[in-house]
Write an enzyme that holds these catalytic residues in place. Structure first.
Site, PDB file in Angstrom:
ATOM      1  N   HIS A 249      -3.642   6.292   3.084  1.00 18.68           N
ATOM      2  CA  HIS A 249      -4.466   5.169   2.626  1.00 18.68           C
ATOM      3  C   HIS A 249      -4.039   3.866   3.290  1.00 18.68           C
ATOM      4  CE1 HIS A 249      -5.868   1.991  -0.188  1.00 18.68           C
ATOM      5  NE2 HIS A 249      -6.931   2.775  -0.284  1.00 18.68           N
TER       6      HIS A 249
ATOM      7  N   ASP B  26       0.871  -1.183   0.000  1.00 13.87           N
ATOM      8  CA  ASP B  26       0.000   0.000   0.000  1.00 13.87           C
ATOM      9  C   ASP B  26       0.907   1.232   0.000  1.00 13.87           C
ATOM     10  OD1 ASP B  26      -2.251   1.870   0.640  1.00 13.87           O
ATOM     11  OD2 ASP B  26      -3.321   0.004   1.026  1.00 13.87           O
TER      12      ASP B  26
ATOM     13  N   SER C 149     -11.360  -1.089  -1.023  1.00 11.99           N
ATOM     14  CA  SER C 149     -10.134  -1.174  -0.214  1.00 11.99           C
ATOM     15  C   SER C 149     -10.431  -1.676   1.185  1.00 11.99           C
ATOM     16  CB  SER C 149      -9.462   0.200  -0.118  1.00 11.99           C
ATOM     17  OG  SER C 149      -8.842   0.557  -1.323  1.00 11.99           O
TER      18      SER C 149
END
Length: 552
Positions: free
Chosen positions: A222, A184, A372
């Site tokens: 994120h 990520d 996600s």
């Protein structure tokens, strides 16, 4: 690999020059990069020497993809970055194929096919600024009613009752002893991750062991947000699906909306080499040779690999679209499909993906949406399953049944999934993952009697099938009736063109429908072989095939 002819070397140099522009040192522009897949039986050392000699006119570095795959060479141009002309980038890849006798080659383009809103929220819900490039028809408003139960998503997958089941049976619980790798943006020192068990991670982008998110991408934090959904301990608002699992953070992307397939492939290989048991990918992009090879290696090593089905493009993206990967779609609090979830036959399972509570940077929390978070929850359930039964026991059981660990988990998770009334299994997979039912299933043969379609044994054919399926989903079956198109060789470009088309096209009935369809130009190489008029029109090539003198 034969020595390239002088004309072929000139073609390569000219093609790469046309596809790239000067990159100023220190800028955010990413270095131009190509992945070269060597032919069967090629000596990687000799091949690398030939490619190096053939590209002496360019300041190129040539390195193997990873120690696990020396048969993929990565050509990186430190002082060049790709232009906006993607057709030229694919033409350059074909020039490399011709010059060096490669099986295939691909440009490592940053793909924008997994949009997500930024993590900035206000009390009244998202603003247009928060959306960034997130399509306005794709997002749901914040739900204030969920503030009373910020851990509703865990209840939806029955995680707390699964933990209680493991405790009652005196089994390891909450994912204890399981290592989950997460390619990520990296992670930060966030209160929601305080106390998380960590093993050494890696930064694929900088080549160092520091997997800290620099928070300079288009959606900073994120990786921290998805990690909190996966394994945040009960220290604050968010609680993860597997809070006793061990996190292996891998910084593989600057931003989830600009995925580079080579970096993700390298992250998968690094995770496999360093003992990951589960790999969860809250990202997605286009078809990629390098990525497919890494995914197959991970599954062959009995690693459970899951990926987000995708957001806002309608069609499941890669790597989730590969048959070897477990694709996870998103639902809302009422078990209905999240309006932005990608869906279709490639989806295996679903999990909450709308207004899921997750960490926000620098130190807050709030509702987020996207597949996600759905895949992070499902990966937490995979960690619980491994912990509850013992991974070694499950691997042995899979061997007896002639399955990979991945295949057995997919089968059992599907057989025990929760199916609300009216559930569309074709669009949203077997059901909503149910941690309690999965752990309670003592019969490891559950679901083996169900009819399944086995993917082709040949890796190249298996990969090509996923491209054909995208063409069918977007343009219809008639568009695949073209024997001249090599779906494998042209897979990266076809997926690039079709996913872009879907991303920028509002859904029927949307207030934004008048925006119409937008297509990107295709390479001359693809235009020269695609003769099917339905395919040509869908790819923006027009309906008439014009044969051009291009490299075979």
């Amino acid at each position: 690999m034969a020595e390239p002819e002088p004309t072929e070397v000139r073609d390569v140099t000219d093609s790469i020059s046309a596809a790239t522009t000067h990159r100023h040192e220190g800028t955010e522009a990413e270095r131009a990069r190509f992945a070269l897949v060597l032919g069967p039986g090629e000596d990687p050392v000799a091949a690398r020497a030939r490619v190096t000699a053939g590209l002496t006119g360019l300041p190129a570095s040539i390195e193997p993809l990873s120690s696990l795959d020396p048969h993929v060479l990565v050509v990186e141009l430190a002082d060049r970055t790709f232009t906006d002309d993607s057709a030229a980038a694919f033409s350059a890849a074909h020039a490399l194929e011709a010059a060096f006798g490669l099986e295939v080659a691909e440009p490592d383009l940053p793909t924008p096919t997994h949009p997500e809103p930024t993590a900035r929220f206000v009390d009244s819900g998202m603003t247009e600024e928060d959306l960034g490039s997130f399509p306005p028809w794709c997002w749901a408003p914040r739900d204030p009613g969920l503030d009373r139960n910020p851990r509703w998503a865990l209840d939806a997958i029955r995680a707390p009752s699964a933990w209680a089941l493991s405790e009652a049976r005196q089994r390891p619980d909450r994912g204890a002893g399981t290592v989950v790798a997460q390619p990520d943006t990296g992670i930060t020192g966030h209160p929601e991750l305080a106390g998380v068990d960590l093993v050494a991670g890696f930064d694929v982008l900088d080549g160092d062991p520091d997997a800290t998110d620099p928070l300079d991408g288009s959606n900073p934090g994120h990786g921290t947000g998805t990690a909190s959904v996966l394994l945040s301990p009960a220290s604050d608002v968010v609680l993860g699906a597997a809070p006793r699992a061990t996190l292996m953070p891998i910084r593989a992307i600057n931003s989830v909306v600009r995925i580079r397939q080579v970096s993700v492939a390298r992250a998968i290989d690094w995770a496999v080499e360093h003992g990951a048991h589960v790999i969860t990918m809250s990202l997605g992009g286009i078809f990629s040779f390098a990525l497919h090879r890494a995914l197959r290696r991970a599954v062959g090593a009995d690693v459970i690999v899951l990926a987000a089905a995708g957001n806002c493009v309608g069609q499941v993206v890669w790597p989730a679209r590969y048959d070897e990967c477990i694709a996870v779609a998103g639902v809302d609090v009422d078990d209905r499909p999240w309006r932005g979830t990608c869906r279709g036959a490639a989806v295996d399972l679903s999990a909450p993906g709308e207004n899921v509570y997750r960490a926000t940077v620098p130190d807050g929390s709030g509702q987020g949406q996207g597949t996600s978070f759905a895949v992070a929850l499902a990966a937490g359930v995979a960690a619980q399953w491994l912990s509850h039964h013992g991974r070694a026991n499950l691997v042995a059981a899979a061997r007896v049944r002639g399955e990979t660990l991945q295949g057995m988990f997919r089968r059992l998770a599907g057989a025990t999934a929760r199916r609300p009334a009216g559930w569309d299994a074709f669009d949203m997979g077997a059901g909503i993952v149910d941690a309690h039912a999965l752990l309670e299933a003592a019969d490891l043969d559950l679901g083996r009697d169900r009819e399944t379609v086995e993917p082709p044994a040949d890796p190249r054919e298996a990969a090509a099938v996923t491209v054909e399926s995208l063409v069918t989903d977007v343009l219809g079956h008639a568009a695949t009736q073209d024997e001249a198109v090599d779906w494998y060789r042209h897979g990266p470009e076809i997926s690039w063109l079709l996913l872009h088309r879907e991303l920028v096209t509002p859904p029927p009935g949307s207030e934004h429908e008048e925006a119409g369809r937008h297509t990107l130009p295709a390479s001359a190489e693809l235009g020269a072989v695609a003769g099917n008029p339905v395919l040509r029109e869908g790819l923006g090539l027009g309906t008439a095939l014009v044969r051009e003198e291009v490299r075979s």
